[in-house]
Design a protein around this motif. Structure first.
Motif, PDB file in Angstrom:
ATOM      1  N   VAL A  12       0.867  -1.176   0.000  1.00 36.85           N
ATOM      2  CA  VAL A  12       0.000   0.000   0.000  1.00 36.85           C
ATOM      3  C   VAL A  12       0.906   1.229   0.000  1.00 36.85           C
ATOM      4  CG1 VAL A  12      -1.805   1.236   1.245  1.00 36.85           C
ATOM      5  CG2 VAL A  12      -1.749  -1.280   1.273  1.00 36.85           C
ATOM      6  N   VAL A  13       0.916   1.936  -1.113  1.00 39.39           N
ATOM      7  CA  VAL A  13       1.887   3.005  -1.322  1.00 39.39           C
ATOM      8  C   VAL A  13       1.325   4.365  -0.913  1.00 39.39           C
ATOM      9  CG1 VAL A  13       3.322   4.179  -3.042  1.00 39.39           C
ATOM     10  CG2 VAL A  13       2.952   1.701  -3.207  1.00 39.39           C
ATOM     11  N   ASP A  14       1.907   4.947   0.118  1.00 43.21           N
ATOM     12  CA  ASP A  14       1.790   6.377   0.439  1.00 43.21           C
ATOM     13  C   ASP A  14       0.368   6.905   0.610  1.00 43.21           C
ATOM     14  OD1 ASP A  14       4.484   6.133   0.093  1.00 43.21           O
ATOM     15  OD2 ASP A  14       4.646   7.540  -1.569  1.00 43.21           O
ATOM     16  N   MET A  15      -0.489   6.122   1.241  1.00 42.98           N
ATOM     17  CA  MET A  15      -1.845   6.598   1.495  1.00 42.98           C
ATOM     18  C   MET A  15      -1.835   7.448   2.766  1.00 42.98           C
ATOM     19  SD  MET A  15      -3.682   5.651  -1.046  1.00 42.98           S
ATOM     20  CE  MET A  15      -5.376   5.808  -0.477  1.00 42.98           C
ATOM     21  N   GLN A  16      -1.292   8.642   2.620  1.00 42.19           N
ATOM     22  CA  GLN A  16      -1.011   9.533   3.745  1.00 42.19           C
ATOM     23  C   GLN A  16      -1.847  10.802   3.664  1.00 42.19           C
ATOM     24  OE1 GLN A  16       3.222   8.602   2.427  1.00 42.19           O
ATOM     25  NE2 GLN A  16       3.557   9.716   4.349  1.00 42.19           N
ATOM     26  N   ASN A  17      -1.948  11.473   4.813  1.00 37.86           N
ATOM     27  CA  ASN A  17      -2.739  12.703   4.883  1.00 37.86           C
ATOM     28  C   ASN A  17      -2.284  13.748   3.877  1.00 37.86           C
ATOM     29  OD1 ASN A  17      -4.439  11.852   7.025  1.00 37.86           O
ATOM     30  ND2 ASN A  17      -2.844  12.349   8.514  1.00 37.86           N
ATOM     31  N   GLY A  18      -1.000  13.862   3.661  1.00 35.31           N
ATOM     32  CA  GLY A  18      -0.484  14.883   2.748  1.00 35.31           C
ATOM     33  C   GLY A  18      -0.969  14.731   1.330  1.00 35.31           C
ATOM     34  N   PHE A  19      -1.314  13.492   0.956  1.00 33.78           N
ATOM     35  CA  PHE A  19      -1.759  13.206  -0.405  1.00 33.78           C
ATOM     36  C   PHE A  19      -3.253  12.929  -0.516  1.00 33.78           C
ATOM     37  CE2 PHE A  19       2.582  11.189  -0.043  1.00 33.78           C
ATOM     38  CZ  PHE A  19       3.269  12.255  -0.606  1.00 33.78           C
ATOM     39  N   CYS A  20      -3.839  12.375   0.549  1.00 35.11           N
ATOM     40  CA  CYS A  20      -5.203  11.841   0.459  1.00 35.11           C
ATOM     41  C   CYS A  20      -6.240  12.608   1.268  1.00 35.11           C
ATOM     42  CB  CYS A  20      -5.213  10.382   0.917  1.00 35.11           C
ATOM     43  SG  CYS A  20      -4.101   9.309  -0.010  1.00 35.11           S
ATOM     44  N   ALA A  34      -9.480   6.918  -3.733  1.00 33.83           N
ATOM     45  CA  ALA A  34      -8.923   5.562  -3.790  1.00 33.83           C
ATOM     46  C   ALA A  34      -8.903   4.873  -2.431  1.00 33.83           C
ATOM     47  CB  ALA A  34      -7.506   5.610  -4.356  1.00 33.83           C
ATOM     48  N   ILE A  35      -9.176   5.601  -1.356  1.00 33.55           N
ATOM     49  CA  ILE A  35      -9.070   5.012  -0.015  1.00 33.55           C
ATOM     50  C   ILE A  35      -9.920   3.752   0.120  1.00 33.55           C
ATOM     51  CG2 ILE A  35      -9.549   5.367   2.444  1.00 33.55           C
ATOM     52  CD1 ILE A  35      -8.761   8.328   2.027  1.00 33.55           C
ATOM     53  N   ILE A 129       0.184  -4.241  -5.760  1.00 32.48           N
ATOM     54  CA  ILE A 129       0.562  -2.862  -5.470  1.00 32.48           C
ATOM     55  C   ILE A 129      -0.619  -1.939  -5.706  1.00 32.48           C
ATOM     56  CG2 ILE A 129       2.142  -0.986  -6.066  1.00 32.48           C
ATOM     57  CD1 ILE A 129       4.182  -3.125  -6.871  1.00 32.48           C
ATOM     58  N   CYS A 130      -0.912  -1.103  -4.703  1.00 31.65           N
ATOM     59  CA  CYS A 130      -1.983  -0.129  -4.785  1.00 31.65           C
ATOM     60  C   CYS A 130      -1.521   1.142  -4.074  1.00 31.65           C
ATOM     61  CB  CYS A 130      -3.263  -0.680  -4.155  1.00 31.65           C
ATOM     62  SG  CYS A 130      -3.091  -1.146  -2.407  1.00 31.65           S
ATOM     63  N   GLY A 131      -2.306   2.199  -4.163  1.00 29.10           N
ATOM     64  CA  GLY A 131      -1.948   3.428  -3.462  1.00 29.10           C
ATOM     65  C   GLY A 131      -1.826   4.607  -4.395  1.00 29.10           C
ATOM     66  N   THR A 132      -0.944   5.523  -4.041  1.00 25.73           N
ATOM     67  CA  THR A 132      -0.853   6.772  -4.790  1.00 25.73           C
ATOM     68  C   THR A 132       0.587   7.299  -4.836  1.00 25.73           C
ATOM     69  OG1 THR A 132      -2.138   8.820  -5.107  1.00 25.73           O
ATOM     70  CG2 THR A 132      -1.262   8.428  -2.904  1.00 25.73           C
ATOM     71  N   GLU A 156      -5.405  -1.947 -10.704  1.00 30.82           N
ATOM     72  CA  GLU A 156      -5.742  -0.772 -11.500  1.00 30.82           C
ATOM     73  C   GLU A 156      -6.885   0.062 -10.935  1.00 30.82           C
ATOM     74  OE1 GLU A 156      -6.986  -1.727 -15.453  1.00 30.82           O
ATOM     75  OE2 GLU A 156      -8.045  -3.518 -14.808  1.00 30.82           O
ATOM     76  N   ASP A 157      -7.784  -0.554 -10.173  1.00 34.52           N
ATOM     77  CA  ASP A 157      -8.897   0.196  -9.609  1.00 34.52           C
ATOM     78  C   ASP A 157      -8.648   0.570  -8.154  1.00 34.52           C
ATOM     79  OD1 ASP A 157      -8.998  -2.523  -9.085  1.00 34.52           O
ATOM     80  OD2 ASP A 157     -11.154  -2.727  -9.390  1.00 34.52           O
ATOM     81  N   ALA A 158      -7.376   0.571  -7.745  1.00 40.58           N
ATOM     82  CA  ALA A 158      -7.017   0.955  -6.374  1.00 40.58           C
ATOM     83  C   ALA A 158      -5.763   1.829  -6.367  1.00 40.58           C
ATOM     84  CB  ALA A 158      -6.814  -0.281  -5.511  1.00 40.58           C
ATOM     85  N   VAL A 159      -5.726   2.770  -7.308  1.00 39.17           N
ATOM     86  CA  VAL A 159      -4.611   3.716  -7.359  1.00 39.17           C
ATOM     87  C   VAL A 159      -5.143   5.138  -7.454  1.00 39.17           C
ATOM     88  CG1 VAL A 159      -2.896   2.127  -8.329  1.00 39.17           C
ATOM     89  CG2 VAL A 159      -4.368   3.438  -9.874  1.00 39.17           C
ATOM     90  N   GLY A 160      -4.437   6.038  -6.785  1.00 40.31           N
ATOM     91  CA  GLY A 160      -4.776   7.446  -6.849  1.00 40.31           C
ATOM     92  C   GLY A 160      -3.973   8.150  -7.924  1.00 40.31           C
TER      93      GLY A 160
END
Length: 194
Positions: A12-20, A34-35, A129-132, A156-160
C-alpha cells in the motif's frame, strides 16, 4: 489471476494525509477517492492470511539542503515532512500489529529501505501494489520490484492520481514493460498457485 497467500504481499503506497486528505499540501481528489478501494485490497489480503505492507513517504526537513539535483521540495513544495500530521497514514486505513511499515525518502520504496530484505526474509515473490500516485511512487516502486525479480501487479482500480491521463500512462507503461495490471476482482488466493 491466482496467488499463493504464503508468497504474496499487498504493498500500500503512500496513502497519507499529505496526499489523500483534503487538508494535505499535495491532496488529489482521486487519491482520496482511492481510499475505499485500497481498503478492499487490504481486506482481501488479510482474509487470505497474506502480508500487508504500508509505505510512508517521509522527508526530514533538511533532506534536500545539500543535494545537487534531486530536490522534491523544489519540485513539489514541502510535503510529508517527518514528524508531521501530513506524514501519517490516513485514519481510514488501519495499520495492524502484523503489518510492516516502510519509511521511504524517494519515489521508490526499495531505494535505501528495508523493503527488499523484508520480502526476502518472508519468502514473498508476488506484490499486489496499490496506493498513490499511480505515475509516481506506485509506478517507480512497481518497476523497482520487477528489476529485483519480484512480480509486481498493480491493482488498476485501487490507485490514486492527479489526472486520468497520468493513471492511464502509468498502467499502460507498467503492463507493457515490467509488470502486470489487473482489477481487484480478478485476484484470487489459493495455495495451489505458482
Amino acid at each position: 489471476m491466482q496467488f499463493n497467500p504464503d508468497t504474496t504481499a499487498a504493498v500500500v503506497v503512500d496513502m497519507q494525509n499529505g496526499f489523500c486528505h483534503p487538508d494535505g499540501s499535495l491532496h488529489a481528489p482521486d487519491s482520496e477517492a482511492a481510499i475505499e478501494s485500497v481498503q478492499n485490497v487490504i481486506d482481501l489480503t488479510r482474509k487470505a492470511g497474506s502480508h500487508v505492507i504500508f509505505t510512508r513517504d517521509m522527508h526530514p526537513p533538511e533532506q534536500f539542503d545539500e543535494t545537487h539535483y534531486y530536490d522534491e521540495f523544489d519540485r513539489w513544495g514541502e510535503h510529508v515532512v517527518e514528524g508531521t500530521w501530513e506524514a501519517e497514514i490516513v485514519d481510514e486505513l488501519t495499520v495492524e500489529a502484523g503489518d510492516h511499515v516502510v519509511t521511504k525518502h524517494t519515489y521508490d520504496a526499495f531505494y535505501q529501505t528495508d523493503l527488499e530484505g523484508h520480502l526476502n526474509a518472508h519468502g514473498i515473490n508476488d506484490l499486489l501494489i496499490c496506493g498513490t500516485l499511480a505515475n509516481v511512487c506506485v509506478l517507480h516502486t512497481a518497476s523497482s520490484a520487477g528489476l529485483r525479480d519480484f512480480r509486481p501487479v498493480i491493482i488498476e482500480d485501487a490507485v490514486g492520481f492527479i489526472e486520468e491521463q497520468h493513471r492511464e500512462y502509468a498502467l499502460d507503461h507498467a503492463d507493457w514493460l515490467f509488470g502486470d495490471v489487473r482489477p481487484l476482482d480478478s485476484i484470487e488466493f489459493t495455495h495451489d498457485s505458482k
